[in-house]
Design a protein around this motif. Structure first.
Motif, PDB file in Angstrom:
ATOM      1  N   ASP A 153       5.527   2.600   2.847  1.00 17.30           N
ATOM      2  CA  ASP A 153       5.807   3.958   2.397  1.00 17.30           C
ATOM      3  C   ASP A 153       6.919   3.982   1.357  1.00 17.30           C
ATOM      4  O   ASP A 153       7.476   2.945   0.985  1.00 17.30           O
ATOM      5  CB  ASP A 153       6.145   4.859   3.586  1.00 17.30           C
ATOM      6  CG  ASP A 153       7.353   4.352   4.387  1.00 17.30           C
ATOM      7  OD1 ASP A 153       8.131   3.523   3.862  1.00 17.30           O
ATOM      8  OD2 ASP A 153       7.510   4.784   5.543  1.00 17.30           O
ATOM      9  N   LYS A 154       7.235   5.169   0.890  1.00 18.20           N
ATOM     10  CA  LYS A 154       8.237   5.335  -0.170  1.00 18.20           C
ATOM     11  C   LYS A 154       9.609   4.832   0.269  1.00 18.20           C
ATOM     12  O   LYS A 154      10.328   4.198  -0.516  1.00 18.20           O
ATOM     13  CB  LYS A 154       8.308   6.812  -0.567  1.00 18.20           C
ATOM     14  CG  LYS A 154       9.384   7.139  -1.598  1.00 18.20           C
ATOM     15  CD  LYS A 154       9.437   8.647  -1.844  1.00 18.20           C
ATOM     16  CE  LYS A 154      10.718   9.048  -2.541  1.00 18.20           C
ATOM     17  NZ  LYS A 154      10.834  10.514  -2.689  1.00 18.20           N
ATOM     18  N   ARG A 155       9.979   5.087   1.512  1.00 19.95           N
ATOM     19  CA  ARG A 155      11.301   4.646   1.966  1.00 19.95           C
ATOM     20  C   ARG A 155      11.427   3.132   1.939  1.00 19.95           C
ATOM     21  O   ARG A 155      12.443   2.591   1.496  1.00 19.95           O
ATOM     22  CB  ARG A 155      11.582   5.170   3.380  1.00 19.95           C
ATOM     23  CG  ARG A 155      12.962   4.738   3.907  1.00 19.95           C
ATOM     24  CD  ARG A 155      13.164   5.144   5.355  1.00 19.95           C
ATOM     25  NE  ARG A 155      12.193   4.554   6.235  1.00 19.95           N
ATOM     26  CZ  ARG A 155      12.276   3.291   6.685  1.00 19.95           C
ATOM     27  NH1 ARG A 155      13.254   2.495   6.305  1.00 19.95           N
ATOM     28  NH2 ARG A 155      11.347   2.832   7.512  1.00 19.95           N
ATOM     29  N   ARG A 156      10.399   2.435   2.403  1.00 19.60           N
ATOM     30  CA  ARG A 156      10.467   0.967   2.400  1.00 19.60           C
ATOM     31  C   ARG A 156      10.455   0.420   0.983  1.00 19.60           C
ATOM     32  O   ARG A 156      11.138  -0.562   0.688  1.00 19.60           O
ATOM     33  CB  ARG A 156       9.327   0.396   3.242  1.00 19.60           C
ATOM     34  CG  ARG A 156       9.596   0.501   4.747  1.00 19.60           C
ATOM     35  CD  ARG A 156       8.477  -0.071   5.583  1.00 19.60           C
ATOM     36  NE  ARG A 156       7.336   0.850   5.601  1.00 19.60           N
ATOM     37  CZ  ARG A 156       6.226   0.626   6.288  1.00 19.60           C
ATOM     38  NH1 ARG A 156       6.097  -0.497   6.993  1.00 19.60           N
ATOM     39  NH2 ARG A 156       5.246   1.507   6.286  1.00 19.60           N
ATOM     40  N   LEU A 157       9.717   1.067   0.102  1.00 19.01           N
ATOM     41  CA  LEU A 157       9.771   0.679  -1.309  1.00 19.01           C
ATOM     42  C   LEU A 157      11.180   0.882  -1.853  1.00 19.01           C
ATOM     43  O   LEU A 157      11.704   0.030  -2.574  1.00 19.01           O
ATOM     44  CB  LEU A 157       8.768   1.493  -2.117  1.00 19.01           C
ATOM     45  CG  LEU A 157       8.860   1.357  -3.646  1.00 19.01           C
ATOM     46  CD1 LEU A 157       8.750  -0.092  -4.088  1.00 19.01           C
ATOM     47  CD2 LEU A 157       7.792   2.209  -4.323  1.00 19.01           C
ATOM     48  N   PHE A 158      11.807   1.990  -1.498  1.00 18.12           N
ATOM     49  CA  PHE A 158      13.166   2.260  -1.963  1.00 18.12           C
ATOM     50  C   PHE A 158      14.132   1.166  -1.515  1.00 18.12           C
ATOM     51  O   PHE A 158      14.940   0.673  -2.316  1.00 18.12           O
ATOM     52  CB  PHE A 158      13.635   3.616  -1.432  1.00 18.12           C
ATOM     53  CG  PHE A 158      15.053   3.953  -1.787  1.00 18.12           C
ATOM     54  CD1 PHE A 158      15.384   4.363  -3.064  1.00 18.12           C
ATOM     55  CD2 PHE A 158      16.061   3.843  -0.841  1.00 18.12           C
ATOM     56  CE1 PHE A 158      16.703   4.673  -3.400  1.00 18.12           C
ATOM     57  CE2 PHE A 158      17.378   4.148  -1.156  1.00 18.12           C
ATOM     58  CZ  PHE A 158      17.696   4.573  -2.446  1.00 18.12           C
TER      59      PHE A 158
ATOM     60  N   VAL B 277      -0.032   2.273 -11.486  1.00 20.77           N
ATOM     61  CA  VAL B 277      -1.039   2.002 -10.453  1.00 20.77           C
ATOM     62  C   VAL B 277      -1.225   3.249  -9.607  1.00 20.77           C
ATOM     63  O   VAL B 277      -0.424   4.182  -9.661  1.00 20.77           O
ATOM     64  CB  VAL B 277      -0.641   0.813  -9.559  1.00 20.77           C
ATOM     65  CG1 VAL B 277      -0.557  -0.468 -10.355  1.00 20.77           C
ATOM     66  CG2 VAL B 277       0.679   1.097  -8.840  1.00 20.77           C
ATOM     67  N   GLU B 278      -2.276   3.247  -8.812  1.00 23.46           N
ATOM     68  CA  GLU B 278      -2.532   4.370  -7.914  1.00 23.46           C
ATOM     69  C   GLU B 278      -1.724   4.224  -6.625  1.00 23.46           C
ATOM     70  O   GLU B 278      -1.299   3.135  -6.258  1.00 23.46           O
ATOM     71  CB  GLU B 278      -4.025   4.450  -7.601  1.00 23.46           C
ATOM     72  CG  GLU B 278      -4.895   4.726  -8.819  1.00 23.46           C
ATOM     73  CD  GLU B 278      -4.553   6.045  -9.497  1.00 23.46           C
ATOM     74  OE1 GLU B 278      -4.246   7.022  -8.780  1.00 23.46           O
ATOM     75  OE2 GLU B 278      -4.575   6.106 -10.745  1.00 23.46           O
ATOM     76  N   ALA B 279      -1.556   5.346  -5.952  1.00 24.14           N
ATOM     77  CA  ALA B 279      -0.763   5.362  -4.723  1.00 24.14           C
ATOM     78  C   ALA B 279      -1.243   4.368  -3.673  1.00 24.14           C
ATOM     79  O   ALA B 279      -0.411   3.708  -3.027  1.00 24.14           O
ATOM     80  CB  ALA B 279      -0.720   6.776  -4.151  1.00 24.14           C
ATOM     81  N   PRO B 280      -2.558   4.216  -3.461  1.00 25.19           N
ATOM     82  CA  PRO B 280      -2.983   3.244  -2.429  1.00 25.19           C
ATOM     83  C   PRO B 280      -2.479   1.826  -2.697  1.00 25.19           C
ATOM     84  O   PRO B 280      -2.160   1.093  -1.752  1.00 25.19           O
ATOM     85  CB  PRO B 280      -4.513   3.323  -2.489  1.00 25.19           C
ATOM     86  CG  PRO B 280      -4.797   4.714  -2.962  1.00 25.19           C
ATOM     87  CD  PRO B 280      -3.711   4.991  -3.972  1.00 25.19           C
ATOM     88  N   SER B 281      -2.401   1.434  -3.965  1.00 25.98           N
ATOM     89  CA  SER B 281      -1.884   0.095  -4.280  1.00 25.98           C
ATOM     90  C   SER B 281      -0.417  -0.028  -3.916  1.00 25.98           C
ATOM     91  O   SER B 281       0.035  -1.066  -3.426  1.00 25.98           O
ATOM     92  CB  SER B 281      -2.082  -0.202  -5.766  1.00 25.98           C
ATOM     93  OG  SER B 281      -3.448  -0.302  -6.086  1.00 25.98           O
ATOM     94  N   ILE B 282       0.330   1.037  -4.146  1.00 29.32           N
ATOM     95  CA  ILE B 282       1.745   1.031  -3.778  1.00 29.32           C
ATOM     96  C   ILE B 282       1.903   0.941  -2.269  1.00 29.32           C
ATOM     97  O   ILE B 282       2.715   0.159  -1.750  1.00 29.32           O
ATOM     98  CB  ILE B 282       2.446   2.294  -4.322  1.00 29.32           C
ATOM     99  CG1 ILE B 282       2.488   2.249  -5.857  1.00 29.32           C
ATOM    100  CG2 ILE B 282       3.851   2.428  -3.751  1.00 29.32           C
ATOM    101  CD1 ILE B 282       3.080   3.486  -6.497  1.00 29.32           C
ATOM    102  N   TYR B 283       1.106   1.707  -1.539  1.00 31.83           N
ATOM    103  CA  TYR B 283       1.206   1.681  -0.082  1.00 31.83           C
ATOM    104  C   TYR B 283       0.830   0.310   0.482  1.00 31.83           C
ATOM    105  O   TYR B 283       1.457  -0.172   1.431  1.00 31.83           O
ATOM    106  CB  TYR B 283       0.311   2.764   0.526  1.00 31.83           C
ATOM    107  CG  TYR B 283       0.747   4.176   0.196  1.00 31.83           C
ATOM    108  CD1 TYR B 283       2.094   4.533   0.212  1.00 31.83           C
ATOM    109  CD2 TYR B 283      -0.182   5.151  -0.132  1.00 31.83           C
ATOM    110  CE1 TYR B 283       2.496   5.824  -0.083  1.00 31.83           C
ATOM    111  CE2 TYR B 283       0.211   6.453  -0.429  1.00 31.83           C
ATOM    112  CZ  TYR B 283       1.547   6.777  -0.406  1.00 31.83           C
ATOM    113  OH  TYR B 283       1.945   8.057  -0.708  1.00 31.83           O
TER     114      TYR B 283
END
Length: 202
Positions: free
Chosen positions: A55-60, A44-50
């Motif tokens: 952000d990356k830390r919360r995803l982690f 997927v594209e970055a906007p979908s992940i956000y």
């Protein structure tokens, strides 16, 4: 179930995405995983992940929880199922080599190595807090055994717990570096011998 945003389904399943992210962080660590890596792995594209995770830390942090649910929980299981602290240590140090070298999965442990080399203080604090919690829970079981007479009075519960989990973390690091499983098993036996009443090295 797919997650919806503004009435439109996202192009990925959130649980599947978390699993994929957990495996990627497990392989490369937080610092070694870029947002681009995540978009390629998740498809997927970055906007979908956000939108889904922030952000990356919360995803982690969510990925670590998913890792623990699907692949980890090893210490929790041992503490819940074993009746003595020594039995917990024996289970961790004898089964650890197999758990850290499972076929089809990254080697090692995300909680042990996920913050290696990171410059993000929040990520480092998050994982160090999880590791410290493991030490305290094993130390509490050791204290109970000292109080009941199952372990000698001179045992330092925190030191013994920290030693045991340092050895376990070392097994995870060794597995990540490609140390053969038989050698990891031998290391576990050496560590277990340090326990009062531990076995001789075979």
């Amino acid at each position: 179930m797919a997650i919806t945003t503004r009435g439109r389904p996202r192009s990925f399943d959130r649980d599947d995405a978390l699993d994929a992210a957990a495996r990627l962080f497990w392989e490369r660590g937080y610092e070694g995983t870029s947002v681009r890596d995540l978009t390629e792995r998740l498809g997927v594209e970055a906007p979908s992940i956000y939108r889904a995770f922030g952000d990356k830390r919360r995803l982690f942090e969510e990925a670590v929880c998913e890792y623990d649910r699907r692949y980890g929980g090893f210490i929790d299981i041992a503490l819940a199922e074993e009746s003595t602290a020594f039995a917990v240590a024996r289970r961790l140090l004898t089964e650890g080599p197999e758990r850290y070298t499972r076929d089809g999965l990254p080697r090692g442990c995300l909680v042990v190595s996920g913050d290696a080399g990171t410059t993000n203080a929040e990520v480092a604090q998050y994982l160090s807090g999880l590791r410290a919690g493991n030490v305290e829970r094993l130390a509490e079981r050791i204290r109970r055994d000292v109080a009941s007479g199952a372990l000698p009075d001179e045992v330092d519960p925190t030191a013994l717990a920290r030693f045991t989990l340092t050895a376990l973390n070392g097994l995870a690091d060794g597995a990540r570096e490609g140390v053969p499983v038989e050698e990891l098993r031998a290391v576990g036996r050496v560590a277990l011998r340090a326990w009062p009443g531990g076995p001789a090295i075979d």
